[in-house]
Write an enzyme that holds these catalytic residues in place. Sequence first.
Site, short mmCIF file in Angstrom:
data_model
loop_
_atom_site.label_atom_id
_atom_site.label_comp_id
_atom_site.label_asym_id
_atom_site.label_seq_id
_atom_site.Cartn_x
_atom_site.Cartn_y
_atom_site.Cartn_z
N TYR A 438 0.81 -1.23 0.00
CA TYR A 438 0.00 0.00 0.00
C TYR A 438 0.85 1.28 0.00
CZ TYR A 438 -0.24 -0.37 5.27
OH TYR A 438 0.00 -0.48 6.61
N GLU A 439 0.16 2.37 -0.16
CA GLU A 439 0.83 3.69 -0.28
C GLU A 439 1.81 3.68 -1.47
OE1 GLU A 439 -0.40 6.22 1.42
OE2 GLU A 439 0.94 7.43 0.17
N GLY A 440 1.39 3.04 -2.57
CA GLY A 440 2.27 2.88 -3.73
C GLY A 440 3.08 1.62 -3.58
N GLN A 445 7.36 2.55 -6.19
CA GLN A 445 8.42 3.36 -5.53
C GLN A 445 9.70 3.33 -6.35
OE1 GLN A 445 7.54 5.11 -2.85
NE2 GLN A 445 5.55 4.10 -2.78
#
Lengths: 604, 604
Positions: A438-440, A445
């Site tokens: 999650y969060e990319g 990344q």
Amino acid sequence: MTGYHAPLTEMRFVLEAVARLDRVAALPGYEETTPELVEAVLGEAGRLAGEVLAPLNQTGDREGSRFENGVVRTPAGWAAAYQHYVEGGWNALPFDPEHGGQGLPWTLAAAVQEMWQSANMAFALCPLLTQGAVELLQVHGTAAQKATYLPRLVSGEWTGTMNLTEPQAGSDVGALKTRAVRDGEHYRITGQKIFITYGEHDIAPNIIHMVLARLPDAPAGTRGISLFLVPKFLVKADGSLGQRNDLRCASLEHKLGIHASPTAVMAFGDDGGAIGTLVGEENQGMACMFTMMNNARLSVGLQGLAIAERAYQQALGYARERVQGATIENPGDGPALIIAHPDVRRMLMTMKAQVEAMRALAYTTAAALDRAKRHPDAEARAAAQARVDLLIPVTKAWLTDLGCEVASLGLQLHGGMGYIEETGAAQYFRDARIAPIYEGTNGIQALDLLRRKLARDEGEAARDLFAEMQRSLAALRGLPGEEIKALREGLQQGLASLEDATGWLLGAHKDSPARAAAGASPYLRLFGTVVGGWLLAQGAAAALERLAADENGSGQNGIDRAFLRAKPITARFYAENILPQAPALAAAVMRGADSTLALADEQF
Amino acid sequence: MTGYHAPLTEMRFVLEAVARLDRVAALPGYEETTPELVEAVLGEAGRLAGEVLAPLNQTGDREGSRFENGVVRTPAGWAAAYQHYVEGGWNALPFDPEHGGQGLPWTLAAAVQEMWQSANMAFALCPLLTQGAVELLQVHGTAAQKATYLPRLVSGEWTGTMNLTEPQAGSDVGALKTRAVRDGEHYRITGQKIFITYGEHDIAPNIIHMVLARLPDAPAGTRGISLFLVPKFLVKADGSLGQRNDLRCASLEHKLGIHASPTAVMAFGDDGGAIGTLVGEENQGMACMFTMMNNARLSVGLQGLAIAERAYQQALGYARERVQGATIENPGDGPALIIAHPDVRRMLMTMKAQVEAMRALAYTTAAALDRAKRHPDAEARAAAQARVDLLIPVTKAWLTDLGCEVASLGLQLHGGMGYIEETGAAQYFRDARIAPIYEGTNGIQALDLLRRKLARDEGEAARDLFAEMQRSLAALRGLPGEEIKALREGLQQGLASLEDATGWLLGAHKDSPARAAAGASPYLRLFGTVVGGWLLAQGAAAALERLAADENGSGQNGIDRAFLRAKPITARFYAENILPQAPALAAAVMRGADSTLALADEQF
């Protein structure tokens, strides 16, 4: 299950010697960050984490959050613990004093967040999401939005969520379909969102949803996305709660881990459209999101560190109490604690060295965030921001990948007991696994590091960092001892690999962006591995300096000689056992692209 | 959830071109292994695995085996599937025809076992344990034991278990306390065993427990352990089931994965002692166990391969249907299948290359087992046995470690969906995690490789293998193409690292055994990595040979050109992206020991 004890000595050391909290505290606006305050904050947070949050971690996992007749019920103890957390003022720690925040540095907040996440990751996700809402509103909110929502989000009285993902729009947020239609002063929101962390729960009276949606006349893709504030309960002019908004939790996901954290499918506008107000400009939703992304990604990186620390503590506890097998050197002495076995020691050293490297990177990135925000000199602010932008994808992805690996090692150390859920090691292994996603995702990344961070400034920020690392290397030359020698050699080779791969990637990105992208993930891993080694070396050098200052070995001034002596040894372990991976990773970047891309789809 | 399709083309290729099943089939006793039979066996097994076992994998995981009022209930469909499996004669495949077995080679059995484990690992554990009981009795059983138990264990009508572990006796089996007392012609067994796979269940009418216990006058440690056959129901002279023996399941464990496989705590002798008969000689129980250990460890290694294959199939299926994001090269074309993204392709290639290397090693080890058993020449048998002994710990540990890593990559490829249990990827991640632990933890395997396999013959078996690898390398020099060039370079460097580390370890083991042991785990990883690359190179060379033979490119004789072309490309990927880890692993072995062992216990 072993409890959680905040590693205060280590945290203090990294804050002081590596992240240089003293320099952060000297920035305008952070003057309150005195050593006494830091000590008090860390101590109190450690107590709350260890005594209140940690004991709920396993019970919360077993019970999970449940969806019953449209209502989400968090596990027993959740609401009380959250009350405790809010009343302690913990939620307000890093936010602007203007809205009730304490205005403390992110560097200190990073250490405190690590504790919450170590103690109870499923619990600590709730404040992590609120943090995102606060940051969005601090920067992009209207005066009215700020006045109405910020004080209660900053305090934690209300919680926040991020509503980005839709079934067809995961990594590609631009593909979202949720609609927003102007309706007088506000907007009506209709659509379905998935994977909404704490999208519905029973631990706070209101939930403030930050929702990405598309206006009818919006351009396609990410340039046509707007951000809306959509509260669960509308708020009246006097600040009291009004009618229920037209949004509901449709279901909760059954996940591998973080069972206590309710992951909701959210339905907006079943009944004509949920009422929302615009945050920022129309069609500027993605730009707004970037405001909070660095802090959010740092926080998720901290989760990787935190779960690794917890898994390490659990494994160490087991290694110190489990008796099994005689030692290799003294087989006649009968069964020994397993910490005496070289292979177990290798597992522990691998965990310890990586956890320390992860922590050093996380706090260092946080310190750069603080400089970027508060440094009086504009050029220094810009340089710090460039450093933050460069390090954030590394901090997010490298720490969360290692979080999984360390949790897995911790499980392995337990032998058969590790596979039994009661032991607790398996929960860390399950919980840790979400953070690379999650969060990319970590793949995103890696592409961010390559395509946004590296390529955009043609490697300038990276070269600045490498130059700083070269200066550290030069400084190491003045220090004695075989640990430093091994460190220097490992770091030299690692840095050379990193510089080579960086140069290759910058070239490939221009000529053949797909070939460059094929190396993005091993490059990020290489980056983290080398930077981690560099920061451990800084810690080792600082420890040797302190030991040298404690000339007569008296341990005056509370100096912990055994702790400090472990620093260069641990750094040496990293240099000899982990840093040698750097050339292998560079080879994968520089030589592996063609074979990565050579098969036709149907040959898989 | 994606189903399971046995990768028949690949399996056939590895059996033929790498494991050289043709040579195995030429051994005395294996004459029945004709190409037609192999084809029929693989096809039928693939059908059973895909159509009967695989559909129960996820439902079995959800439901789990339950313990209710002293009875263990396996998930819905389990008993019928097991019946299906037994009636098909599958359980008898590799066992001696003397006792109703089909006497087919282990090489073929390895491919078939891989299918069961891919389809449904929790189910396939049951036959895996029965296999151990059969092998023990084939070699060590009395005539009466063989007559009474072997036919029904070979057929699978009854199932078998291994009762080794006790709470204080895990890796150190010698610490066990279960007692056996002579009582006329049999023995009375009393004690508690834990982690007993399929220790109790409802899918077969009798369960034959192989139990390690200690006689009252036995020497301490492993030299005082005896092996007993302890049936759930005593068997009457006419072969029918008699009274219930004095043993029971006390509880089932709650585990991270393989939920459908009941892991029992077994209580023997609550009521005066369970009746057992001795297998082998008194106090020779550990020696007996070594009989089955190689096959059992190969089978667990196959689980690592199998779960990796399944995870790969699942991830590949998702990559071929999930649309997300535009491609880097043609962003204007709009959203693409994620298989088009370089980073996704790297994940798929990493999974594919490692799965193929794992399979090549597993089948090759199985072929060595067959040679060790059946080769007419005693010297060749001994050489094959030395090869088996060397490769077994590598096959067990390297394959099961990679099994976890590949399953983790597969989960990651799914993004957020990977974390949702319904998707299925998370189950593979959970199930895979047991394999590095049981049947001797991977740390134990590494010590076995170092201290038993390498040190015992002073590296002779290893040098034989390395010499064979050097000959392959020399043969590669005659082949054209850049794939072969990359392979040759990668392999050369890898083999040099392996030889260096081997030499270092042999010396260190004499001078300072703890320092050698500190490098055991990275050494095993190095060993697997290089041997895997060597076997992929063999496959690549064979594929190029077949392609060259198919001169006009007509694909006559069922030759699959796309499949064969993928072989050197995949091997090159491995050479460029994975083999470069070899020097890093060698460095950890040769330079990492001091720092691994330097900290005092209290410095952790």
